[in-house]
Design an enzyme around this catalytic site. Structure first.
Site, PDB file in Angstrom:
ATOM      1  N   GLN A  27       0.805  -1.216   0.000  1.00  0.00           N
ATOM      2  CA  GLN A  27       0.000   0.000   0.000  1.00  0.00           C
ATOM      3  C   GLN A  27       0.839   1.267   0.000  1.00  0.00           C
ATOM      4  O   GLN A  27       0.295   2.373   0.022  1.00  0.00           O
ATOM      5  CB  GLN A  27      -0.924  -0.013   1.226  1.00  0.00           C
ATOM      6  CG  GLN A  27      -1.916  -1.155   1.217  1.00  0.00           C
ATOM      7  CD  GLN A  27      -2.744  -1.224   2.492  1.00  0.00           C
ATOM      8  OE1 GLN A  27      -2.584  -0.420   3.409  1.00  0.00           O
ATOM      9  NE2 GLN A  27      -3.640  -2.198   2.551  1.00  0.00           N
ATOM     10  N   HIS A  74      -0.997   0.092   5.628  1.00  0.00           N
ATOM     11  CA  HIS A  74      -1.638   1.114   6.463  1.00  0.00           C
ATOM     12  C   HIS A  74      -0.771   2.364   6.674  1.00  0.00           C
ATOM     13  O   HIS A  74      -0.366   2.691   7.788  1.00  0.00           O
ATOM     14  CB  HIS A  74      -2.048   0.514   7.801  1.00  0.00           C
ATOM     15  CG  HIS A  74      -3.167  -0.473   7.697  1.00  0.00           C
ATOM     16  ND1 HIS A  74      -3.911  -0.876   8.785  1.00  0.00           N
ATOM     17  CD2 HIS A  74      -3.688  -1.147   6.628  1.00  0.00           C
ATOM     18  CE1 HIS A  74      -4.827  -1.754   8.387  1.00  0.00           C
ATOM     19  NE2 HIS A  74      -4.700  -1.932   7.074  1.00  0.00           N
ATOM     20  N   GLU A 113     -15.384   3.890   9.328  1.00  0.00           N
ATOM     21  CA  GLU A 113     -15.967   4.972  10.125  1.00  0.00           C
ATOM     22  C   GLU A 113     -15.889   6.327   9.425  1.00  0.00           C
ATOM     23  O   GLU A 113     -14.924   6.610   8.706  1.00  0.00           O
ATOM     24  CB  GLU A 113     -15.245   5.098  11.467  1.00  0.00           C
ATOM     25  CG  GLU A 113     -15.399   3.886  12.372  1.00  0.00           C
ATOM     26  CD  GLU A 113     -14.741   4.084  13.724  1.00  0.00           C
ATOM     27  OE1 GLU A 113     -14.840   3.163  14.549  1.00  0.00           O
ATOM     28  OE2 GLU A 113     -14.121   5.155  13.952  1.00  0.00           O
ATOM     29  N   TYR A 134     -10.423   7.971  19.566  1.00  0.00           N
ATOM     30  CA  TYR A 134     -11.451   7.399  18.687  1.00  0.00           C
ATOM     31  C   TYR A 134     -11.492   5.870  18.711  1.00  0.00           C
ATOM     32  O   TYR A 134     -12.151   5.257  17.884  1.00  0.00           O
ATOM     33  CB  TYR A 134     -11.309   8.001  17.279  1.00  0.00           C
ATOM     34  CG  TYR A 134     -11.802   9.432  17.339  1.00  0.00           C
ATOM     35  CD1 TYR A 134     -13.119   9.744  17.068  1.00  0.00           C
ATOM     36  CD2 TYR A 134     -10.964  10.445  17.796  1.00  0.00           C
ATOM     37  CE1 TYR A 134     -13.599  11.032  17.213  1.00  0.00           C
ATOM     38  CE2 TYR A 134     -11.431  11.744  17.947  1.00  0.00           C
ATOM     39  CZ  TYR A 134     -12.754  12.025  17.659  1.00  0.00           C
ATOM     40  OH  TYR A 134     -13.245  13.299  17.828  1.00  0.00           O
ATOM     41  N   TYR A 176     -10.133 -10.099  10.223  1.00  0.00           N
ATOM     42  CA  TYR A 176     -10.271 -10.833   8.960  1.00  0.00           C
ATOM     43  C   TYR A 176     -10.446 -12.326   9.201  1.00  0.00           C
ATOM     44  O   TYR A 176     -11.043 -13.019   8.387  1.00  0.00           O
ATOM     45  CB  TYR A 176      -9.071 -10.548   8.053  1.00  0.00           C
ATOM     46  CG  TYR A 176      -8.970  -9.090   7.663  1.00  0.00           C
ATOM     47  CD1 TYR A 176      -9.909  -8.517   6.807  1.00  0.00           C
ATOM     48  CD2 TYR A 176      -7.957  -8.289   8.155  1.00  0.00           C
ATOM     49  CE1 TYR A 176      -9.835  -7.173   6.461  1.00  0.00           C
ATOM     50  CE2 TYR A 176      -7.870  -6.948   7.814  1.00  0.00           C
ATOM     51  CZ  TYR A 176      -8.815  -6.401   6.968  1.00  0.00           C
ATOM     52  OH  TYR A 176      -8.741  -5.063   6.641  1.00  0.00           O
TER      53      TYR A 176
END
Length: 374
Positions: free
Chosen positions: A89, A153, A245, A255, A266
């Site tokens: 990513q 991430h 979210e 949060y 997963y």
């Protein structure tokens, strides 16, 4: 918003350049939508920013930054871009203009930076030269610490607030999710920094928090936009299996990730302690199952008056564009658009012509324009 003649000229040129064969039509609550291909041949495009003359800066995840012209032609890669850790990513991620770009030609890039011990999300600032061919004086102004050996991430969106401070979203690096609750590092946090780097004086002063941190307990925020009326930051965040979210992160708040979440792992295993806990914030809205949100923009244009202040969010796994109607800090409804397009939507921006522009995440990625069908 005042629109200058060069932008109007560019918008007309773009409309004329879109070939009829590249148009597709989709139903919506505001009438039929036309999706037109503006440019193609981009390798996993990630972020898009409009220049004052209407041209677009587009990042490609492998590490290239290009200009897209009115005819859809791509420039050669702009030189001076930082080296990226282009795997998984990671790569070259978001791009945003300095609020004073018209005078200083400064831009900001987020990217996965290769470092000793691994990699991490970093932010660089640079000056785009007058010809639009090179970045000058490129300087890294923020580094997510610590570095982690992971390809997952990274976040990452860049949004200037109305004071001129820069919000930087990052991820929990996947393997480090418990660190999202440790305010002594930058893993799974939302940062707010000065344009030259360092923490603004009005950042939250919380014991044990790194000074750049605005809020904690985030998983992987890839969508962020300021509300056009309130100036409040809204974010769209990846959950695991479910639990994506939408939040309005406030200074000094927690949060919840990974202590509370509306998703599961997963593997199907439970994550954390449940969906609520004292001292941890609830999302304004969540998706279950996941749509994998990436890229977000509030709508303020004239093409769809009924959609004013709607938040548009691109979906990767969901392969669609989602419109969230809002009232204050409440999501009042959801409309799923372009579901038959069959493309992973990486970024969403409102163009100077009042239409929506999307990036498709693919080896042959595209810049798409969404407009009312004629």
């Amino acid at each position: 918003m005042r629109i200058s003649t060069p932008i109007l000229t560019f918008a007309v040129a773009l409309a004329a350049a879109a070939p009829a064969a590249a148009q597709q039509r989709f139903a919506s609550s505001a009438g039929e939508l036309s999706v037109e291909t503006v440019a193609s041949g981009l390798e996993n495009p990630w972020g898009l920013a409009f220049l004052p003359d209407g041209r677009m800066l587009v990042t490609e995840r492998p590490g290239r930054l290009r200009l897209v012209g009115a005819d859809g032609r791509l420039s050669v890669p702009i030189t001076g871009v930082p080296n990226v850790a282009g795997r998984g990513q990671g790569g070259l991620l978001d791009v945003v203009l300095d609020p004073g770009f018209a005078q200083n030609r400064t831009i900001y890039l987020s990217f996965s930076e290769p470092r000793a011990g691994g990699n991490g999300t970093s932010v660089a600032r640079a000056r785009l030269n007058e010809r639009g061919t090179a970045l000058e004086g490129t300087k890294v102004i923020f580094q997510q610490m610590p570095a982690i050996n992971s390809s997952m991430h990274f976040g990452s969106r860049l949004v200037f607030d109305r004071t001129g401070a820069l919000f930087v979203t990052v991820g929990d690096r996947y393997s480090q999710r418990d660190q999202a609750q440790n305010p002594g590092n930058h893993i799974g946090k939302l940062m707010r920094i000065r344009p030259e780097g360092g923490a603004p004086e009005d950042n939250p002063k919380v014991a044990g928090w790194q000074p750049e941190i605005w809020s904690i307990g985030h998983r992987n925020v890839q969508g962020a936009a300021l509300h056009p009326e309130t100036g409040q930051l809204w974010t769209a965040e990846h959950g695991a299996r479910g639990g994506d979210e939408v939040n309005t992160p406030k200074a000094g708040r927690n949060y919840g990730w990974p202590v509370i979440t509306y998703g599961i792992d997963y593997s199907g295993a439970k994550i954390g302690e449940g969906t609520t806990k004292a001292g941890m914030e609830q999302p304004l809205f969540y998706w279950d199952p996941s749509i994998a949100p990436s890229g977000a923009a509030f709508y303020t244009g004239a093409a769809w008056p009924a959609w004013k202040n709607s938040l548009f969010v691109g979906a990767l796994a969901g392969q669609m564009l989602v419109r969230l109607s809002t009232e204050g800090e409440t999501v009042t409804g959801q409309e799923r658009l372009l579901e038959g397009l069959g493309l992973r939507i990486r970024d969403v921006r409102q163009g100077p012509d009042g239409f929506l522009y999307l990036l498709s995440d693919a080896a042959d990625g595209k810049v798409l324009r969404v407009r009312p069908a004629r």
